[in-house]
Design a protein around this motif. Structure first.
Motif, mmCIF file in Angstrom:
data_model
loop_
_atom_site.group_PDB
_atom_site.id
_atom_site.type_symbol
_atom_site.label_atom_id
_atom_site.label_comp_id
_atom_site.label_asym_id
_atom_site.label_seq_id
_atom_site.Cartn_x
_atom_site.Cartn_y
_atom_site.Cartn_z
ATOM 1 N N GLY A 40 -16.810 -6.480 16.453
ATOM 2 C CA GLY A 40 -17.775 -7.497 16.872
ATOM 3 C C GLY A 40 -17.718 -8.785 16.085
ATOM 4 N N ALA A 41 -17.200 -8.752 14.856
ATOM 5 C CA ALA A 41 -17.165 -9.957 14.034
ATOM 6 C C ALA A 41 -16.023 -10.890 14.408
ATOM 7 C CB ALA A 41 -17.058 -9.582 12.558
ATOM 8 N N SER A 42 -14.918 -10.333 14.898
ATOM 9 C CA SER A 42 -13.757 -11.172 15.190
ATOM 10 C C SER A 42 -13.476 -11.314 16.674
ATOM 11 C CB SER A 42 -12.508 -10.603 14.511
ATOM 12 O OG SER A 42 -12.086 -9.414 15.148
ATOM 13 N N LEU A 43 -13.767 -10.266 17.445
ATOM 14 C CA LEU A 43 -13.522 -10.267 18.890
ATOM 15 C C LEU A 43 -12.054 -10.573 19.202
ATOM 16 C CD1 LEU A 43 -16.722 -12.228 20.022
ATOM 17 C CD2 LEU A 43 -16.410 -9.751 19.917
ATOM 18 N N GLY A 44 -11.165 -10.153 18.276
ATOM 19 C CA GLY A 44 -9.740 -10.347 18.504
ATOM 20 C C GLY A 44 -9.161 -11.630 17.956
ATOM 21 N N ALA A 45 -9.957 -12.413 17.251
ATOM 22 C CA ALA A 45 -9.486 -13.693 16.720
ATOM 23 C C ALA A 45 -9.410 -13.641 15.194
ATOM 24 C CB ALA A 45 -10.411 -14.818 17.159
ATOM 25 N N THR A 46 -8.802 -14.649 14.604
ATOM 26 C CA THR A 46 -8.819 -14.824 13.154
ATOM 27 C C THR A 46 -9.016 -16.305 12.844
ATOM 28 O OG1 THR A 46 -6.394 -14.931 13.214
ATOM 29 C CG2 THR A 46 -7.372 -12.871 12.450
ATOM 30 N N ASP A 47 -9.501 -16.576 11.630
ATOM 31 C CA ASP A 47 -9.607 -17.970 11.204
ATOM 32 C C ASP A 47 -8.377 -18.337 10.374
ATOM 33 O OD1 ASP A 47 -10.014 -16.878 8.671
ATOM 34 O OD2 ASP A 47 -12.193 -17.046 8.802
ATOM 35 N N ILE A 48 -8.311 -19.577 9.936
ATOM 36 C CA ILE A 48 -7.121 -20.048 9.236
ATOM 37 C C ILE A 48 -6.945 -19.358 7.887
ATOM 38 C CG2 ILE A 48 -7.045 -22.280 10.396
ATOM 39 C CD1 ILE A 48 -8.422 -23.516 7.986
ATOM 40 N N TRP A 49 -8.049 -18.949 7.259
ATOM 41 C CA TRP A 49 -7.951 -18.302 5.957
ATOM 42 C C TRP A 49 -7.381 -16.884 6.100
ATOM 43 C CZ3 TRP A 49 -12.162 -21.265 7.436
ATOM 44 C CH2 TRP A 49 -12.283 -22.483 6.769
ATOM 45 N N ALA A 50 -7.797 -16.196 7.152
ATOM 46 C CA ALA A 50 -7.233 -14.870 7.403
ATOM 47 C C ALA A 50 -5.748 -14.972 7.744
ATOM 48 C CB ALA A 50 -7.994 -14.175 8.532
ATOM 49 N N GLN A 51 -5.383 -15.983 8.511
ATOM 50 C CA GLN A 51 -3.976 -16.184 8.840
ATOM 51 C C GLN A 51 -3.151 -16.408 7.563
ATOM 52 O OE1 GLN A 51 -2.535 -15.887 11.724
ATOM 53 N NE2 GLN A 51 -4.148 -16.064 13.254
ATOM 54 N N ALA A 52 -3.730 -17.140 6.623
ATOM 55 C CA ALA A 52 -2.991 -17.480 5.403
ATOM 56 C C ALA A 52 -2.828 -16.293 4.462
ATOM 57 C CB ALA A 52 -3.701 -18.620 4.672
ATOM 58 N N GLU A 53 -3.607 -15.222 4.655
ATOM 59 C CA GLU A 53 -3.492 -14.065 3.770
ATOM 60 C C GLU A 53 -2.099 -13.441 3.806
ATOM 61 O OE1 GLU A 53 -5.231 -12.348 1.503
ATOM 62 O OE2 GLU A 53 -6.738 -13.925 1.453
ATOM 63 N N ILE A 54 -1.394 -13.615 4.909
ATOM 64 C CA ILE A 54 -0.050 -13.058 5.005
ATOM 65 C C ILE A 54 0.869 -13.702 3.970
ATOM 66 C CG2 ILE A 54 1.000 -14.641 6.681
ATOM 67 C CD1 ILE A 54 1.180 -10.856 7.003
ATOM 68 N N LEU A 55 0.594 -14.966 3.621
ATOM 69 C CA LEU A 55 1.424 -15.676 2.650
ATOM 70 C C LEU A 55 1.241 -15.114 1.242
ATOM 71 C CD1 LEU A 55 0.809 -19.328 3.897
ATOM 72 C CD2 LEU A 55 2.695 -17.806 4.470
ATOM 73 N N LYS A 56 0.029 -14.619 0.933
ATOM 74 C CA LYS A 56 -0.219 -14.060 -0.392
ATOM 75 C C LYS A 56 0.621 -12.815 -0.639
ATOM 76 C CE LYS A 56 -4.493 -14.009 -1.923
ATOM 77 N NZ LYS A 56 -5.893 -13.588 -2.170
ATOM 78 N N LEU A 57 0.897 -12.068 0.433
ATOM 79 C CA LEU A 57 1.713 -10.856 0.302
ATOM 80 C C LEU A 57 3.088 -11.186 -0.267
ATOM 81 C CD1 LEU A 57 2.049 -7.782 0.967
ATOM 82 C CD2 LEU A 57 2.916 -8.502 3.212
ATOM 83 N N TYR A 58 3.662 -12.314 0.142
ATOM 84 C CA TYR A 58 5.018 -12.681 -0.259
ATOM 85 C C TYR A 58 5.036 -13.778 -1.334
ATOM 86 C CZ TYR A 58 5.956 -10.227 4.117
ATOM 87 O OH TYR A 58 5.994 -9.283 5.108
ATOM 88 N N ASP A 59 3.898 -14.063 -1.942
ATOM 89 C CA ASP A 59 3.817 -15.150 -2.923
ATOM 90 C C ASP A 59 4.733 -14.859 -4.112
ATOM 91 O OD1 ASP A 59 2.926 -16.968 -5.002
ATOM 92 O OD2 ASP A 59 1.149 -17.300 -3.761
ATOM 93 N N PRO A 60 5.651 -15.773 -4.446
ATOM 94 C CA PRO A 60 6.579 -15.530 -5.564
ATOM 95 C C PRO A 60 5.896 -15.482 -6.924
ATOM 96 C CG PRO A 60 6.804 -17.768 -4.735
ATOM 97 C CD PRO A 60 5.921 -17.047 -3.773
ATOM 98 N N GLN A 61 4.624 -15.906 -6.998
ATOM 99 C CA GLN A 61 3.918 -15.887 -8.276
ATOM 100 C C GLN A 61 3.227 -14.550 -8.544
ATOM 101 O OE1 GLN A 61 1.306 -19.270 -8.499
ATOM 102 N NE2 GLN A 61 2.983 -20.703 -8.852
ATOM 103 N N ARG A 62 3.358 -13.585 -7.643
ATOM 104 C CA ARG A 62 2.790 -12.260 -7.899
ATOM 105 C C ARG A 62 3.445 -11.641 -9.137
ATOM 106 N NH1 ARG A 62 2.315 -8.437 -2.697
ATOM 107 N NH2 ARG A 62 1.211 -7.214 -4.278
ATOM 108 N N ALA A 63 2.633 -11.022 -9.984
ATOM 109 C CA ALA A 63 3.171 -10.378 -11.183
ATOM 110 C C ALA A 63 3.903 -9.099 -10.795
ATOM 111 C CB ALA A 63 2.041 -10.058 -12.157
#
Length: 391
Positions: A18-41
Motif C-alpha cells: 500500500g505504501a508504494s503501489l508498485g512505484a519507487t522514488d528517486i532515493w529508492a532508485q539510487a540505493e542500487i548504486l550503494k550496493l556497487y559503491d567503490p568506497q565500501r569497506a
C-alpha cells in the motif's frame, strides 16, 4: 529487484504494498548504486586502519560481555526512526541501554506534532482517494515524506480527465509556501508566504472557518494571503469530511498540531485522514533534543556508543561538536559505507546492503515486510541485525 547475470540492477515498488503501489522514488532508485559503491569497506576498520572480523569478534565478546552483565548500563545506541520489527525488538534486550533517535531527513516535526495533538505514538495517515480539497502548507507531500508515493498516485489519478464527468473527481490543491516546490507547481491556487508566516496563515484559516479559539493571536496577512484564506475556507466548508491538510517539516511541531485541530473540526478524520498509535509508546522528545542530551552524556553516563547506518559526524549540527564528544567514548559505527564517521570511529563495521541480507522492515502504516537477499554479500559485510544480535 531486477537482476541480470546474478547482479541486481533495478529496483521497483511491490504493487501489492500500500505504501508504494508498485512505484519507487528517486532515493529508492539510487540505493542500487550503494550496493556497487567503490568506497565500501572490504573489512572492519579499527581506528581507520583495516582489521579482521576475528579481531572484532574478540573485542566484542569482552567489551560487550561486560556491558551485558550490567544490563547495558553505559551503552547508547544512535539509530534512525524505524529499523524493522526484529531490529527494534533487539534494541530492548539490554534495558539499561539508552536508545537515541536521530535522522536529519526524518519527519520529526510531523511526528512530534501528531503526538502533541493525539498523544504518544500517534501517526497521521492520509487517503487522498477520498479527498476533494487539499491544502499544503510549506509541504512537499507529493515528493517526500511518509507515503508520498501513494499521495502522488492518488492525486495523479484524480487529474486523469477524459470526460466531462471526470472533472468532478479532480482534487483541488491549494499551497502556501516560501519555496517554489513540486507540489506548488501542481497547485490550482498558490500563495507566497515566508516560512514564519505559516502559523498566522493557519490561524487566519481557523478564524475564517469560525474556529475562534484556534484563531487567537493570528498575525497580519497581506491582501493576496487574505483572499487565499477566504477562498480556501469556503472550499473546505463546502467539502467537510473530504479535505486534507498537509504541513511541511520546515514548520514547527505546534503548527502541525494546529493543522490537525482544524482538520478534525472539519470532520476529515475518519475519511481522508486517519491516526494510528504505536502500542506501548511513551512520550518522545524531538530528535534534535535527543541528540543534544546524548552529546552531554558522552564520556560520563555513556561510555560506549554504537550507531547503525548514520553519519553523525556529517549530519549532526556543528554547534553540538559531536565528533569531539564521541572521541571521549568507545565509538562503533556500523554501515554499508564508512563515510566521515566510520573512518574516525573506534571501529567501523561494514554491514551488508539490504539486497545482500535477510531481514524485515516496517512501513509508516505499520505493515511489516520480509527482506530477502538477491545476492551474496559482495565484500563480506554482516547484516546490521546480526551485528546488533551479537552485541
Amino acid at each position: 529487484a531486477e537482476a541480470n547475470d546474478g547482479r541486481p540492477t533495478k529496483l521497483e515498488g511491490n504493487p501489492a504494498h500500500g505504501a508504494s503501489l508498485g512505484a519507487t522514488d528517486i532515493w529508492a532508485q539510487a540505493e542500487i548504486l550503494k550496493l556497487y559503491d567503490p568506497q565500501r569497506a572490504r573489512s572492519p576498520m579499527k581506528a581507520g586502519a583495516a582489521a579482521k572480523w576475528e579481531e572484532w569478534d574478540a573485542f566484542a565478546k569482552d567489551h560487550f560481555g561486560k556491558l551485558a552483565a550490567e544490563q547495558g548500563k553505559g551503552l547508547a545506541f544512535l539509530v534512525e526512526e524505524e529499523n524493522g520489527p526484529t531490529f527494534e525488538r533487539l534494541l530492548k534486550k539490554l534495558p539499561m541501554a539508552r536508545v537515541v533517535r536521530y535522522d536529519p531527513l526524518a519527519s520529526d516535526r510531523a511526528i512530534t506534532g501528531a503526538q502533541l495533538a493525539f498523544g504518544p505514538g500517534a501517526r497521521i495517515h492520509y487517503d487522498l482517494t477520498k479527498a476533494k480539497v487539499v491544502f499544503a502548507l510549506d509541504s512537499e507531500f507529493l515528493v517526500s515524506g511518509p507515503e508520498a508515493l501513494a499521495h502522488a498516485r492518488a492525486f495523479g489519478d484524480s487529474r486523469k480527465v477524459n470526460t466531462r464527468e471526470d472533472i468532478s473527481k479532480m482534487i483541488r490543491l491549494y499551497t502556501a509556501e516560501g519555496v517554489f516546490s513540486s507540489s506548488g507547481t501542481n497547485a490550482d491556487h498558490r500563495v507566497r508566504i515566508s516560512s514564519g508566516e505559516g502559523v498566522s496563515l493557519l490561524k487566519a484559516l481557523a478564524g475564517a472557518l469560525g474556529l475562534t479559539e484556534l484563531a487567537a493571536g493570528a498575525g497580519a496577512l497581506n491582501d493576496a494571503q487574505k483572499k487565499f484564506v477566504e477562498v480556501l475556507a469556503k472550499d473546505l466548508q463546502a467539502h467537510k469530511g473530504a479535505g486534507a491538510l498537509f504541513v511541511g517539516e520546515r514548520q514547527p511541531a505546534a503548527v502541525h498540531a494546529l493543522a490537525h485541530a482544524i482538520s478534525h473540526a472539519l470532520g476529515n478524520f475518519g475519511t481522508t485522514t486517519q491516526v494510528s498509535f504505536t502500542e506501548g509508546a511513551t512520550a518522545r522528545a524531538p530528535q534534535g533534543e535527543q541528540l543534544e542530551q546524548l552529546v552531554k552524556a558522552l564520556g560520563s553516563e555513556v561510555t560506549t556508543l554504537v550507531t547503525f547506518e548514520g553519519n553523525p559526524f556529517y549530519t549532526a549540527p556543528g554547534a553540538l561538536k559531536f565528533a569531539d564528544a564521541a572521541g571521549k567514548v568507545t565509538f562503533i559505527h556500523a554501515g554499508v559505507l564508512p563515510e566521515e564517521t566510520g573512518v574516525k570511529a573506534t571501529w567501523h563495521l561494514p554491514t551488508a546492503h539490504f539486497l545482500e541480507s535477510w531481514g524485515d522492515a516496517s512501513a509508516w502504516s505499520g505493515v511489516a515486510s520480509l527482506v530477502q537477499p538477491t545476492i551474496l554479500p559482495l565484500h563480506g559485510g554482516r547484516p546490521g541485525t546480526s551485528l546488533l544480535a551479537q552485541l
